[in-house]
Scaffold this motif. Structure first.
Motif, PDB file in Angstrom:
ATOM      1  N   PRO A  72     116.510  71.557  37.505  1.00 37.25           N
ATOM      2  CA  PRO A  72     117.001  70.163  36.729  1.00 37.25           C
ATOM      3  C   PRO A  72     116.620  70.333  35.185  1.00 37.25           C
ATOM      4  O   PRO A  72     115.414  71.091  34.836  1.00 37.25           O
ATOM      5  N   ALA A  73     117.424  70.008  34.165  1.00 40.78           N
ATOM      6  CA  ALA A  73     116.905  70.441  32.857  1.00 40.78           C
ATOM      7  C   ALA A  73     115.346  69.963  32.109  1.00 40.78           C
ATOM      8  O   ALA A  73     115.660  70.340  31.196  1.00 40.78           O
ATOM      9  N   THR A  74     115.054  68.665  32.979  1.00 41.93           N
ATOM     10  CA  THR A  74     113.804  68.967  32.270  1.00 41.93           C
ATOM     11  C   THR A  74     112.062  69.155  33.318  1.00 41.93           C
ATOM     12  O   THR A  74     112.132  68.723  32.895  1.00 41.93           O
ATOM     13  N   ASP A  75     113.031  70.456  34.424  1.00 42.34           N
ATOM     14  CA  ASP A  75     111.986  71.081  34.966  1.00 42.34           C
ATOM     15  C   ASP A  75     111.104  71.100  34.074  1.00 42.34           C
ATOM     16  O   ASP A  75     111.407  71.968  32.863  1.00 42.34           O
ATOM     17  N   ILE A  76     109.878  71.070  33.844  1.00 44.11           N
ATOM     18  CA  ILE A  76     108.751  72.412  33.140  1.00 44.11           C
ATOM     19  C   ILE A  76     108.082  73.025  33.228  1.00 44.11           C
ATOM     20  O   ILE A  76     108.336  74.534  31.802  1.00 44.11           O
ATOM     21  N   ARG A  77     109.437  74.383  33.585  1.00 42.93           N
ATOM     22  CA  ARG A  77     109.600  75.575  34.143  1.00 42.93           C
ATOM     23  C   ARG A  77     110.502  76.247  32.650  1.00 42.93           C
ATOM     24  O   ARG A  77     110.814  77.596  32.306  1.00 42.93           O
ATOM     25  N   TYR A  78     110.792  74.964  32.162  1.00 42.17           N
ATOM     26  CA  TYR A  78     111.834  75.211  30.690  1.00 42.17           C
ATOM     27  C   TYR A  78     111.155  74.941  29.883  1.00 42.17           C
ATOM     28  O   TYR A  78     112.087  74.697  28.820  1.00 42.17           O
ATOM     29  N   ASP A  79     109.784  74.885  29.901  1.00 45.46           N
ATOM     30  CA  ASP A  79     109.094  73.940  28.442  1.00 45.46           C
ATOM     31  C   ASP A  79     107.766  75.191  28.651  1.00 45.46           C
ATOM     32  O   ASP A  79     107.368  75.603  28.753  1.00 45.46           O
ATOM     33  N   ALA A  80     108.119  76.050  27.350  1.00 48.43           N
ATOM     34  CA  ALA A  80     107.734  77.851  26.903  1.00 48.43           C
ATOM     35  C   ALA A  80     105.901  77.031  26.185  1.00 48.43           C
ATOM     36  O   ALA A  80     104.955  77.816  27.033  1.00 48.43           O
ATOM     37  N   ALA A  81     105.880  75.825  25.858  1.00 49.45           N
ATOM     38  CA  ALA A  81     104.474  75.313  25.763  1.00 49.45           C
ATOM     39  C   ALA A  81     103.390  75.175  26.965  1.00 49.45           C
ATOM     40  O   ALA A  81     102.609  74.826  26.719  1.00 49.45           O
ATOM     41  N   LEU A  82     103.868  74.517  28.397  1.00 49.14           N
ATOM     42  CA  LEU A  82     103.520  75.111  29.182  1.00 49.14           C
ATOM     43  C   LEU A  82     103.389  75.603  29.963  1.00 49.14           C
ATOM     44  O   LEU A  82     103.451  75.774  30.917  1.00 49.14           O
ATOM     45  N   GLY A  83     104.270  77.457  29.198  1.00 44.31           N
ATOM     46  CA  GLY A  83     103.868  78.131  30.038  1.00 44.31           C
ATOM     47  C   GLY A  83     105.066  78.323  31.143  1.00 44.31           C
ATOM     48  O   GLY A  83     104.571  79.287  32.131  1.00 44.31           O
ATOM     49  N   GLY A  84     105.994  77.533  30.705  1.00 45.51           N
ATOM     50  CA  GLY A  84     106.886  78.000  31.699  1.00 45.51           C
ATOM     51  C   GLY A  84     107.828  79.452  31.480  1.00 45.51           C
ATOM     52  O   GLY A  84     107.322  79.952  31.250  1.00 45.51           O
TER      53      GLY A  84
END
Length: 331
Positions: A160-172
């Motif tokens: 899903p687009a909201t998954d944290i694995r797409y968030d570079a700041a969270l280590g995605g």
């Protein structure tokens, strides 16, 4: 719960904690769940009521006298700051993989655990499945002849687009989330002395994270290893070892269900055989191994623990080398 049960606190009520780790922990006679912590107090209360334990905030969890060890499944970028707080509070730490977003972060955690005389484990569960020990034994016995190459892959469909694995700041990114699995498998079977010969990453222009990648490594003995990873594929989790006389393939190598009976397929020039192995619950085995180490009074400097921690740090060094070597293409 036994008289010497290790009392756990859960720092972060993530999906993997709810689906995998907490059920495995609750099923362990050597473990007990004392408290859960969430950023959302109401969420913590609801989960605690369901599990029959206390609800706390993050900082409060670390001050509880009824918590011996902390399981930490927060986003990867939070592993080092919160992991260091856990260790500073004198709690053993079971840290969801990968340990950090950098090799330096992993080293900080190891130093902190060693200084406090605590057990630190990275929660890679697949090495605890007996199928990999069987593979290692067959290799050592020369069943494949001289090993020439290793090829491993872990890929799955888009998230899903909201998954944290797409968030570079969270280590995605797929390298940190999926690529570490075949890299760690290569370490397990070929040794930690691997070097990165080249790599490529497909990078999403909108999020800035890698969504797929491929790396080529070489072992100290000259065995070639290639790893593939990503989350824009159909599901696949496997590795193949190719020797001078036979080839061995392991399917469902990293996330087999507890009821799954692994099949090792060995192919020769004019002969194919399949070895059906017993099912195994790697999540339960990982928790059991951790609690056994804590109950035995182990610490980060214990020989068995130190070896695992060296591999943990080496994984992050290889991840950094893959990143540095990568040719980047637009996803």
């Amino acid at each position: 719960m036994g008289p010497q049960a290790v009392r756990f606190g859960i720092l972060g009520c993530s999906s993997v904690a709810r689906r995998r780790s907490i059920p495995a922990l609750l099923a362990q006679p050597g473990a007990a769940l004392a408290a859960v912590a969430s950023r959302d107090p109401e969420k913590a209360k609801a989960i605690a009521a369901e599990l029959g334990c206390a609800a706390t905030g993050y900082d409060e969890l670390l001050t509880r006298d009824d918590v011996d060890a902390v399981y930490l499944p927060l986003p990867t970028a939070l592993h080092v700051p919160w992991g260091l707080k856990v260790l500073a509070a004198g709690k053993h730490l079971l840290l969801e993989k990968p340990s950090a977003t950098s090799a330096d972060g992993a080293r900080q955690l190891v130093r902190a655990a060693a200084d406090r005389g605590l057990v630190l484990r990275e929660n890679f569960t697949f090495p605890h499945h007996a199928q990999h020990a069987t593979v290692a034994r067959l290799l050592a016995e020369g069943r494949l002849g001289q090993l020439r190459s290793f090829s491993g892959a872990f890929c799955f469909p888009p998230l899903p687009a909201t998954d944290i694995r797409y968030d570079a700041a969270l280590g995605g990114g797929s390298l940190l989330d999926a690529g570490v699995y075949p890299i760690r498998a290569a370490q397990l079977l070929l040794g930690d002395d691997l070097t990165v010969a080249g790599s490529s990453l497909r990078v999403d222009g909108r999020t800035g994270v890698d969504v797929a990648g491929h790396a080529l490594l070489v072992s100290a003995a000259g065995v070639l290893a290639d790893v593939k990873f990503g989350f824009e594929h159909t599901y696949g989790a496997s590795y193949t070892l190719w020797g001078s006389t036979a080839r061995l393939t392991v399917d469902r190598a990293f996330t087999p269900p507890a009821t799954w009976q692994p099949v090792l397929r060995i192919e020769e020039q004019d002969h194919t055989e399949e070895h059906v192995l017993p099912a195994g619950d790697q999540w339960s085995a990982a928790i059991a191994s951790f609690t056994t180490a804590v109950a035995a009074g182990h610490h980060a400097g214990h020989p068995a623990e130190a070896a695992g921690l060296r591999s943990m740090v080496r994984t992050m060094e290889l991840v950094e080398d893959v990143m540095r070597a990568a040719t980047r293409v637009a996803a």
